[in-house]
Design a protein around this motif. Structure first.
Motif: not given
Length: 118
Positions: A32-36, A102-115
């Motif tokens: 895992x890694x943080x991406x900005x 600029x940093x806000x999007x890096x904090x997304x955390x909910x994984x979306x289920x594929x269809x």
């Protein structure tokens, strides 16, 4: 990795999804890694013809992140204030923590289920 913003919180018709930023990532299997990814305020704005200028509406904007528009793995919201944006962590019910835009999007955390996926 691509970052898309959804419809803006305004009565003006805005695109359902707009590519707002991207970066090349070489993921290592099992790591895992943080991406900005910086997202310009312009992608959270629309052109107001009556005012003849860009307007950034205040409110929540959906954000999606993935390898492509067809492969969006994460979702969340960015709350836009007058000069700042806050990230609402979609897996928590706590109040949003204030973050620079600029940093806000890096904090997304909910994984979306594929269809059709589990």
């Amino acid at each position: 990795m691509q970052v898309y913003v959804g419809r803006l919180p305004t009565k003006v018709d805005t695109p359902a999804r707009t590519l707002a930023g991207f970066t090349k990532v070489e993921p290592a299997p099992g790591h895992r890694r943080t991406i900005r990814v910086a997202v310009s305020r312009r992608f959270l704005s629309y052109w107001d013809e009556s005012k003849n200028r860009w307007v950034t509406p205040v409110g929540k904007v959906p954000v999606h992140v993935g390898r492509s528009a067809a492969d969006l793995e994460y979702a969340g919201t960015v709350t836009v204030h007058q000069r700042r944006a806050s990230m609402m962590r979609s897996d928590r019910s706590s109040a949003p923590a204030s973050r620079p835009l600029a940093c806000a999007v890096a904090l997304l955390s909910r994984r979306v289920r594929p269809p059709g996926g589990r």
